[in-house]
Design an enzyme around this catalytic site. Sequence first.
Site, PDB file in Angstrom:
ATOM      1  N   CYS A 134       0.832  -1.211   0.000  1.00 50.40           N
ATOM      2  CA  CYS A 134       0.000   0.000   0.000  1.00 50.40           C
ATOM      3  C   CYS A 134       0.866   1.261   0.000  1.00 50.40           C
ATOM      4  CB  CYS A 134      -0.930  -0.006   1.210  1.00 50.40           C
ATOM      5  SG  CYS A 134      -2.013   1.434   1.277  1.00 50.40           S
ATOM      6  N   CYS A 137      -0.598   4.143   2.150  1.00 47.44           N
ATOM      7  CA  CYS A 137      -0.438   3.935   3.605  1.00 47.44           C
ATOM      8  C   CYS A 137       1.024   4.183   4.020  1.00 47.44           C
ATOM      9  CB  CYS A 137      -0.795   2.508   4.006  1.00 47.44           C
ATOM     10  SG  CYS A 137      -2.215   1.819   3.172  1.00 47.44           S
ATOM     11  N   ASP A 138       1.972   3.651   3.257  1.00 49.17           N
ATOM     12  CA  ASP A 138       3.362   3.575   3.721  1.00 49.17           C
ATOM     13  C   ASP A 138       4.354   4.453   2.954  1.00 49.17           C
ATOM     14  OD1 ASP A 138       2.478   1.716   5.555  1.00 49.17           O
ATOM     15  OD2 ASP A 138       2.855   0.017   4.221  1.00 49.17           O
TER      16      ASP A 138
END
Length: 313
Positions: A134, A137-138
């Site tokens: 992701c 997300c990261d």
Amino acid sequence: MILDCAIIGGGPAGLTAGLYTTRGGLENVVMFEKGMPGGQITNSSEIENYPGVTGEITGMDLMIPWPAQCQKFGLVHEMKNVTCVSKSGDIFTIHTEDGETTEAHSVIIGTGSSPRRVGFTGEDELFGKGVSTCATCDGFFYKGKEVVVIGGGDTALEEALYLAKICSKVYIVHRRDTFRSAPNTIKRIENTENIELVLDSTPDEVYGDNMGVTGIRVIHKDGESRDIEVPGVFTFVGNDVNSETLMQVDGKFLCEMNELGQVKVDLTMRTSVPGLFATGDMRQDAPKQVVSAAGDGAVAALSAISYVDELLN
Ligand code: FAD
Ligand code: NAP
């Protein structure tokens, strides 16, 4: 109380099914979604092919208004993980992880798909410690640093473009020398200066220390190996259908599946089991798009309304 319809999954397919079933007159419709509604598109950093939506928006931006729109017409969201859907006579039973059961006259399932693992050494051990599926997300953890993206489909290339805006350099490691992504996306990749293509190459091993990933070794089809020293490795190599909830105690699926493990449906989203409708990424021949998943949800809802009407009247 027996629900008119239970919806399993709250992605674009399930939410649209929720909108159309409630607005179309079904009573007592519950959508079981184990997390926040919105589905996998909420992990996407950019969506540019949802009709009528222009400008740069994220998948999360797109999905935020959908649950409220459904709730306005009476859809109930239960944040529960469904473990099994079974049927006895005309009644479906929805089994949830908390041990409770709910009965329904019809079921619309849209549990979507989950990211596949690539299968290289260290992938599982370093997952969450530098290996990710992701970018939204990261990606921020690697601001100003170099990262590797693995895969050559739409997801890999779009997420590489997103990462290229945050990271100093993005290496795209792809096992062939052509991509299966949309031509416009490939053009954008080619025009992005800080993206390096590492083609005809497969990841062999990701390695690191107790702080996380420090690099990845890739093997070219000629046999030559190359070490790329990066703290982050993003894998985007496709998805597997989430069909576990249809598995019965006898080890067979509730309805017919195809050889790829996708649910067989007709053009009205009917499965081989009366009253059970399958939608979105999990059904056979799915185009795997938000717009088609939403379309499936609407079609399935109309089918469920007719089915329940005939069953109860
Ligand atoms: P999903 O979105 O997968 O939703 C399924 C839902 O079911 C999830 O919320 C999940 O939590 C829930 N669920 C699963 N199992 C259970 C259970 N047992 N109990 C309760 N709930 C459960 N498509 C586009 O059109 N344009 C794009 O630009 C685009 N970009 C993408 C970028 C990325 C990174 C990804 C991963 C996908 C992208 N897609 C894009 C594809 C698109 O996201 C999917 O086709 C679409 O989300 C499928 O919708 P769905 O409702 O079938 O399933
Ligand atoms: P995908 O299209 O299946 O692509 C997966 C990629 O990973 C392919 O390039 C594949 O290589 C590679 N791959 C698979 N297994 C591998 C392995 N073990 N090792 C190395 N490489 C491997 O998956 P996706 O990109 O996630 O897309 C899924 C669906 O969602 C598609 O239908 C896509 O069109 C759709 N989607 C659409 C959009 C959009 O419309 N903008 C955005 C994202 C996703 P090969 O090419 O060699 O097979």
